[in-house]
Design an enzyme around this catalytic site. Structure first.
Site, mmCIF file in Angstrom:
data_model
loop_
_atom_site.group_PDB
_atom_site.id
_atom_site.type_symbol
_atom_site.label_atom_id
_atom_site.label_comp_id
_atom_site.label_asym_id
_atom_site.label_seq_id
_atom_site.Cartn_x
_atom_site.Cartn_y
_atom_site.Cartn_z
ATOM 1 N N GLU A 273 0.366 -0.823 -0.047
ATOM 2 C CA GLU A 273 0.325 0.272 -0.130
ATOM 3 C C GLU A 273 1.206 1.270 -0.016
ATOM 4 O O GLU A 273 1.123 2.590 0.926
ATOM 5 C CB GLU A 273 -0.691 -0.009 0.920
ATOM 6 N N CYS A 355 -2.839 33.716 10.888
ATOM 7 C CA CYS A 355 -2.618 34.507 12.331
ATOM 8 C C CYS A 355 -2.390 32.988 13.115
ATOM 9 O O CYS A 355 -3.108 32.658 13.963
ATOM 10 C CB CYS A 355 -3.809 34.520 13.190
ATOM 11 N N TYR A 384 -0.059 13.723 1.301
ATOM 12 C CA TYR A 384 -0.685 15.244 1.676
ATOM 13 C C TYR A 384 -0.096 16.804 2.103
ATOM 14 O O TYR A 384 -0.022 16.929 3.016
ATOM 15 C CB TYR A 384 -0.142 14.285 3.789
#
Ligand SMILES: *Cc1c(COP(=O)(O)O)cnc(C)c1O
Length: 425
Positions: A273, A355, A384
């Site tokens: 995987e 911020c 990701y």
């Protein structure tokens, strides 16, 4: 190896200069190289050709349907961790029988969708989940193929948040409990419990944990077979290293050299995987410098991308090599390393506009002198990156672009303000 290279001081994705993409599509933008995906997939295929191997690319790492489509066309299966990911795979024309579905918290809806699609294996993580799968399979009149996720208690020596192979994790069951699970469910007609799944985590750069895991699983397979159970496959999960720095991760061939001999002649199919080892260096994120700011002794390069676009540095303290897209030839980065500090480079923090103190991409990093308007490439952002991006600070998500040789194509349009409130009407 990837297809992002400097030619005469200009960064190219395959045969397209990234300036050209920024010009047309704007920034921030994720740029993927199809040839890099294909190259990794082919090398894994070759490395494991000595075994009956099914490669299930991990959708959560980088799951744009256009990417899944060419991966499916190239024969890849998929590893999914949610109903949404399965939906993506099916939409992309993926073969359901080559899908493995992992995750500790599958809902009833997700399980039913996967049963109806006829996926390859449910990777089951607990007895409670098995009971639920059995109940739902009976209801649908289906038999589910199951791989039991086993935790071999191997220390992966990676970031605490990305280790999953130790005993004390929420993932999988330990070896002794695995025997019990097979005894309890091995004969149940609603499930065909016939495989073992191991996923050690992500981020390791070593082959040994995989070898150790296989060495711990093989006696388990023998014990289970000795009790009359069929074990047709072992799924070794993902987590194989990626080149966040040039040539630092083991190659597919090196992993295979450790793993394949152990499984040869064991009459067991191998499932892999891989996620980031396929897609990480197949993508960069391009961002434009908004401002240069001096604060105390520090120099900040403020970019138009933020942690909402690429959260890995903030979340995992991950290293991403950053370099201008256009440089003096003497600054061209032909090798991406942590300590590349060419003469004349400045030490800066590269930060985003959000911020939050955690909104940074690099701290105390050497960079060729940069000015407002320059383009910076944040490398190895394929895995990701976009999949973890959000709308935090009501920032529309970046565009995704796929490069194929000399052509590029927007595969996910940049969000607009209207998208931000479209679900709130
Ligand atoms: C995340 C994940 C993968 C992929 O991990 P990479 O580090 O991207 O290779 C594979 N299998 C499972 C079960 C996962 O959760």
């Amino acid at each position: 190896m990837d297809y992002f290279n400097y030619k005469n001081g200009k960064l190219f994705a395959e045969n397209v200069s990234v300036d050209q993409i920024a010009e047309k599509v704007g920034t921030p933008v994720f740029i993927y190289s199809k040839a890099t995906f294909m190259d990794h997939l082919q090398k894994i295929n070759e490395a494991y050709s000595g075994l009956d191997t099914m490669i299930c690319y991990s959708v959560k790492a980088c799951g744009n349907v256009n990417i899944l489509r060419f991966m499916a066309d190239a024969g890849s299966g998929f590893d999914v961790v949610s109903g949404g990911e399965l939906y993506r795979v099916l939409h992309a024309g993926g073969d359901a029988s080559q899908v493995v579905y992992a995750g500790v918290g599958k809902t009833d809806t997700e399980i039913v969708e996967a049963l109806d699609a006829g996926i390859g294996y449910f990777n089951i993580e607990s007895e409670a989940e098995m009971e639920n799968l059995i109940r739902l399979a009976r209801q649908r009149g289906k038999q589910a193929k199951v791989a039991l996720r086993v935790n071999p208690d191997v220390d992966y020596k990676t970031h605490a948040f990305t280790t999953t192979g130790r005993k004390e994790t929420k993932f999988g069951v330990d070896i002794e409990r695995a025997i019990k699970v097979f005894a309890d469910y091995g004969e149940n007609p609603a499930v065909n419990l016939c495989a073992l799944h191991v996923h050690l985590g992500s981020g390791g750069k070593k082959i040994d944990p995989y070898v150790e895991a296989v060495e711990k699983i093989l006696p388990l397979i023998d014990r289970l077979r000795g009790k009359g159970h069929t074990i047709e496959a072992i799924d070794l999960g993902g987590g194989y290293g990626a080149d966040y720095e040039s040539d630092t991760a083991p190659s597919a061939a090196e992993y295979a050299a450790g793993i394949v001999p152990l499984l040869k002649n064991k009459d067991v199919k191998l499932i892999l995987e891989p996620g980031k080892s396929i897609c990480a260096n197949a993508g960069i994120m391009l961002t434009r410098v908004l401002y240069i700011k001096h604060g105390g002794s520090k120099k900040f390069v403020i970019a138009d991308a933020g942690m909402n676009d690429l959260i890995r540095p903030s979340l995992y303290d991950a290293f991403h090599f950053i370099w201008p897209a256009r440089v003096d030839e003497k600054f061209a980065a032909h090798k991406r390393t942590k300590d590349l500090k060419p003469e004349g480079a400045e030490i800066v923090d590269v930060v985003g506009p959000i911020c939050e103190g955690a909104d940074f991409f690099a701290k105390d990093r050497a960079l060729p002198p940069t000015r407002r308007g320059d383009l910076l490439a944040i490398f190895t952002a394929g895995a990701y990156g976009f999949t973890m991006s959000s709308n935090y600070n009501a920032r529309p998500r970046a565009a995704e672009v796929l490069v194929d040789d000399g052509k590029f194509c927007v595969i996910s349009r940049r969000e607009v303000y209207e998208d931000l409130i479209s679900l709130e009407r």
